[in-house]
Design a protein around this motif. Structure first.
Motif, PDB file in Angstrom:
ATOM      1  N   LEU A 402       0.827  -1.203   0.000  1.00 37.70           N
ATOM      2  CA  LEU A 402       0.000   0.000   0.000  1.00 37.70           C
ATOM      3  C   LEU A 402       0.862   1.253   0.000  1.00 37.70           C
ATOM      4  O   LEU A 402       0.507   2.269  -0.624  1.00 37.70           O
ATOM      5  N   LEU A 403       1.993   1.203   0.692  1.00 36.83           N
ATOM      6  CA  LEU A 403       2.884   2.369   0.728  1.00 36.83           C
ATOM      7  C   LEU A 403       3.422   2.680  -0.661  1.00 36.83           C
ATOM      8  O   LEU A 403       3.393   3.846  -1.085  1.00 36.83           O
ATOM      9  N   ILE A 404       3.901   1.686  -1.389  1.00 38.78           N
ATOM     10  CA  ILE A 404       4.421   1.958  -2.730  1.00 38.78           C
ATOM     11  C   ILE A 404       3.295   2.361  -3.675  1.00 38.78           C
ATOM     12  O   ILE A 404       3.492   3.169  -4.593  1.00 38.78           O
ATOM     13  N   THR A 405       2.104   1.838  -3.452  1.00 43.65           N
ATOM     14  CA  THR A 405       0.951   2.276  -4.245  1.00 43.65           C
ATOM     15  C   THR A 405       0.692   3.762  -4.024  1.00 43.65           C
ATOM     16  O   THR A 405       0.453   4.522  -4.974  1.00 43.65           O
ATOM     17  N   LEU A 406       0.734   4.191  -2.762  1.00 46.05           N
ATOM     18  CA  LEU A 406       0.511   5.596  -2.442  1.00 46.05           C
ATOM     19  C   LEU A 406       1.616   6.480  -3.008  1.00 46.05           C
ATOM     20  O   LEU A 406       1.333   7.474  -3.693  1.00 46.05           O
ATOM     21  N   THR A 407       2.860   6.140  -2.738  1.00 44.77           N
ATOM     22  CA  THR A 407       3.967   7.007  -3.147  1.00 44.77           C
ATOM     23  C   THR A 407       4.111   7.080  -4.663  1.00 44.77           C
ATOM     24  O   THR A 407       4.367   8.156  -5.216  1.00 44.77           O
ATOM     25  N   ALA A 408       3.945   5.959  -5.352  1.00 45.30           N
ATOM     26  CA  ALA A 408       4.035   5.975  -6.812  1.00 45.30           C
ATOM     27  C   ALA A 408       2.879   6.760  -7.424  1.00 45.30           C
ATOM     28  O   ALA A 408       3.038   7.408  -8.463  1.00 45.30           O
ATOM     29  N   GLY A 409       1.718   6.724  -6.764  1.00 44.33           N
ATOM     30  CA  GLY A 409       0.561   7.444  -7.291  1.00 44.33           C
ATOM     31  C   GLY A 409       0.653   8.944  -7.125  1.00 44.33           C
ATOM     32  O   GLY A 409       0.291   9.706  -8.032  1.00 44.33           O
ATOM     33  N   VAL A 410       1.139   9.410  -5.959  1.00 47.64           N
ATOM     34  CA  VAL A 410       1.152  10.852  -5.680  1.00 47.64           C
ATOM     35  C   VAL A 410       2.516  11.485  -5.895  1.00 47.64           C
ATOM     36  O   VAL A 410       2.635  12.706  -5.938  1.00 47.64           O
ATOM     37  N   GLY A 411       3.571  10.661  -6.047  1.00 45.88           N
ATOM     38  CA  GLY A 411       4.903  11.221  -6.232  1.00 45.88           C
ATOM     39  C   GLY A 411       5.045  12.032  -7.503  1.00 45.88           C
ATOM     40  O   GLY A 411       5.846  12.975  -7.565  1.00 45.88           O
ATOM     41  N   GLY A 412       4.257  11.684  -8.524  1.00 43.62           N
ATOM     42  CA  GLY A 412       4.316  12.422  -9.781  1.00 43.62           C
ATOM     43  C   GLY A 412       3.878  13.871  -9.666  1.00 43.62           C
ATOM     44  O   GLY A 412       4.154  14.674 -10.563  1.00 43.62           O
ATOM     45  N   SER A 413       3.212  14.232  -8.578  1.00 42.32           N
ATOM     46  CA  SER A 413       2.765  15.618  -8.390  1.00 42.32           C
ATOM     47  C   SER A 413       3.911  16.551  -8.041  1.00 42.32           C
ATOM     48  O   SER A 413       3.753  17.776  -8.124  1.00 42.32           O
ATOM     49  N   LEU A 414       5.052  16.011  -7.640  1.00 43.53           N
ATOM     50  CA  LEU A 414       6.160  16.858  -7.209  1.00 43.53           C
ATOM     51  C   LEU A 414       6.693  17.726  -8.346  1.00 43.53           C
ATOM     52  O   LEU A 414       7.182  18.833  -8.114  1.00 43.53           O
ATOM     53  N   LEU A 415       6.607  17.231  -9.577  1.00 46.54           N
ATOM     54  CA  LEU A 415       7.030  17.991 -10.750  1.00 46.54           C
ATOM     55  C   LEU A 415       5.913  17.969 -11.784  1.00 46.54           C
ATOM     56  O   LEU A 415       5.126  17.015 -11.846  1.00 46.54           O
ATOM     57  N   SER A 416       5.863  18.978 -12.626  1.00 50.68           N
ATOM     58  CA  SER A 416       4.806  19.028 -13.640  1.00 50.68           C
ATOM     59  C   SER A 416       4.958  17.918 -14.668  1.00 50.68           C
ATOM     60  O   SER A 416       3.971  17.510 -15.294  1.00 50.68           O
ATOM     61  N   VAL A 417       6.196  17.428 -14.862  1.00 51.02           N
ATOM     62  CA  VAL A 417       6.423  16.366 -15.843  1.00 51.02           C
ATOM     63  C   VAL A 417       6.286  14.985 -15.227  1.00 51.02           C
ATOM     64  O   VAL A 417       6.523  13.977 -15.894  1.00 51.02           O
ATOM     65  N   GLY A 418       5.893  14.924 -13.955  1.00 53.46           N
ATOM     66  CA  GLY A 418       5.840  13.647 -13.258  1.00 53.46           C
ATOM     67  C   GLY A 418       4.572  12.856 -13.466  1.00 53.46           C
ATOM     68  O   GLY A 418       4.470  11.721 -12.997  1.00 53.46           O
ATOM     69  N   SER A 419       3.595  13.413 -14.151  1.00 53.15           N
ATOM     70  CA  SER A 419       2.332  12.707 -14.386  1.00 53.15           C
ATOM     71  C   SER A 419       1.740  13.155 -15.704  1.00 53.15           C
ATOM     72  O   SER A 419       2.040  14.240 -16.216  1.00 53.15           O
ATOM     73  N   ALA A 420       0.879  12.319 -16.246  1.00 53.34           N
ATOM     74  CA  ALA A 420       0.208  12.663 -17.498  1.00 53.34           C
ATOM     75  C   ALA A 420      -0.655  13.908 -17.340  1.00 53.34           C
ATOM     76  O   ALA A 420      -0.794  14.702 -18.270  1.00 53.34           O
TER      77      ALA A 420
END
Length: 461
Positions: A402-420
């Motif tokens: 669950l921790l890696i699910t959370l971090t991988a899901g929200v970690g992309g918000s740290l940069l604008s290029v981190g998520s679609a």
């Protein structure tokens, strides 16, 4: 706009232990090093998609082909039979085929809802209600948070981004903060739902976490969104936008299609939980429901004498062909997943994921590795990050998955290029939402990231 997916999966079928455990153990070979270089170059081209105007599927498909061609030479030198090599390839093909069918159904439903103007009607309602900037900031963010678990972060971000651009014209500060808020909200919303993000689906379908366990991430996801949103809301300009007059109505059958989409999600869960069948079978059954419904819509229109053309005083009664919605699926995304699965699968077969698992999970421990992986997903997309971790298959309990699910899901918000979601809004904001403007608020987003991890330990540990 149709790169979906947050309603998708990358690893939908459990494969045989024999195929999954096969490795060449040739990580020191020069050809193996060449495979790493090929993958890195391909992914650099993916990250530069907006600048190069090169579709992201092209470099990774080429990389997958080159990597497996080099693997074939290495396998031949080691005396591996063609049958064993084919077995390794079929292991990846099984995963991709199941993902392809699952994803295609989800895309088709979203396209059908767009055709029936579901999203356009919601957008028009928000625009015409006359909220002030502060209210619009929170409304668009909260809606993004709750729409993303059902749709996907990209479609959600584009929907809310269109609202922000429409009502924030002439106020670049509001547009910038509103866009950042939507990106964070959309990514956080997808983290607590098995259908909210590709990575959550990957973990669920791999059998690492039970379906309803994902919802224990709801509070950490809320914290991840609320903290940066609360900080940014202090800087929202006062006043309200000028009135914007737009009109849109849901077309005939739109609400029923939304209901059928929910039924399809229920079928996917039921097929897996009750019948023990892969979820894509439930999704394909749901696609059949959509096909029959559009058929009966057409028959009803003919028998009632309705003209399937635009009416002057109501929503358009245009004929809906479900196969056209299938054709309008985002094929670049589907083929991109092919390239990712086979490229990472090739590196796994060489033995690199075993080496990485030993150095990271055995060396740093699961907690720090999972937290760092979330930060890495801000630079490298969370899909290959999660697929690589699933390929490592480290020994972790439900809490750590669950921790890696959370971090991988929200970690992309740290940069604008981190998520679609971030990449898409940079392309539609006319220069008002940029990498630098997002970076200025990364510290606030980082506080939300750290707080969500802490809350996960607090309530789920």
């Amino acid at each position: 706009m149709k790169r979906l997916l947050s309603l998708a999966a990358l690893a939908l079928l459990p494969s045989s232990a024999t195929a999954a455990d096969q490795v060449l153990g040739m990580t020191s070979s020069p050809l193996a090093w060449a495979c790493i270089v090929i993958f890195v170059v391909a992914y650099c081209l993916v990250m530069a998609e907006e600048q190069l105007h090169l579709r992201k599927s092209k470099p990774v498909i080429m990389a997958a082909g080159l990597i497996w061609a080099l693997i074939a030479f290495m396998a031949s030198a080691k005396g591996v039979s063609h049958e064993e090599l084919k077995s390794a390839v079929m292991h990846d093909l099984e995963e991709y085929a199941a993902m392809f069918l699952f994803l295609l159904v989800a895309m088709t439903y979203i396209n059908a809802m767009e055709d029936r103007q579901i999203f356009a009607t919601l957008r028009c309602w928000l625009i015409t209600k006359g909220f002030n900037y502060f209210g619009l900031f929170w409304i668009t963010g909260i809606l993004a948070f709750f729409i993303s678990p059902i749709a996907d972060n990209l479609t959600t971000a584009l929907l809310m981004g269109a609202v922000i651009m429409a009502v924030g014209e002439g106020n670049p500060r509001f547009i910038t903060l509103g866009m950042i808020n939507v990106v964070v909200a959309a990514n956080a919303g997808g983290a607590f739902s098995p259908f909210g993000d590709i990575t959550t689906l990957m973990v669920w379908q791999a059998g690492k976490v039970e379906f309803f366990k994902f919802f224990t991430l709801f509070i950490p996801a809320v914290v991840n969104y609320v903290i940066p949103a609360a900080i940014m809301s202090l800087f929202i300009p006062k006043g309200r936008p000028m009135g914007v007059q737009v009109q849109s109505q849901i077309r005939r059958g739109g609400l029923m299609i939304c209901f059928l989409f929910l039924v399809t999600i229920f079928l996917a869960v039921s097929f897996e939980k009750v019948l023990g069948l892969p979820p894509f079978m439930g999704m394909m059954t749901g696609l059949a429901l959509l096909m029959f419904y559009t058929y009966f819509m057409h028959i009803q229109g003919l028998t009632s004498g309705r003209r399937l053309t635009a009416r002057p005083h109501g929503p358009e009664e245009t004929k809906m062909d479900v196969f056209k919605e299938v054709a309008h699926a985002e094929w670049d995304t589907l083929l991109f997943f092919f390239g990712v699965i086979f490229s990472v699968g090739g590196l796994r077969y060489i033995g690199y994921l075993d080496v990485a698992s030993e150095s990271m999970y055995a060396g740093l421990g699961a907690t720090w590795t999972n937290i760092i992986a979330g930060v890495i997903s801000a630079v490298v997309d969370n899909i290959p990050v999660m697929f690589a971790i699933l390929g490592m298959n480290p020994e972790m309990d439900t809490f750590q998955w669950l921790l890696i699910t959370l971090t991988a899901g929200v970690g992309g918000s740290l940069l604008s290029v981190g998520s679609a979601a971030g990449v898409a809004l940079m392309g539609t904001s006319k220069g008002l939402y940029t990498f630098v403007s997002h970076l200025r608020w990364s510290w606030a987003i980082g506080l939300g990231y750290a707080a969500s991890v802490w809350v996960h330990f607090l309530i789920n540990g």
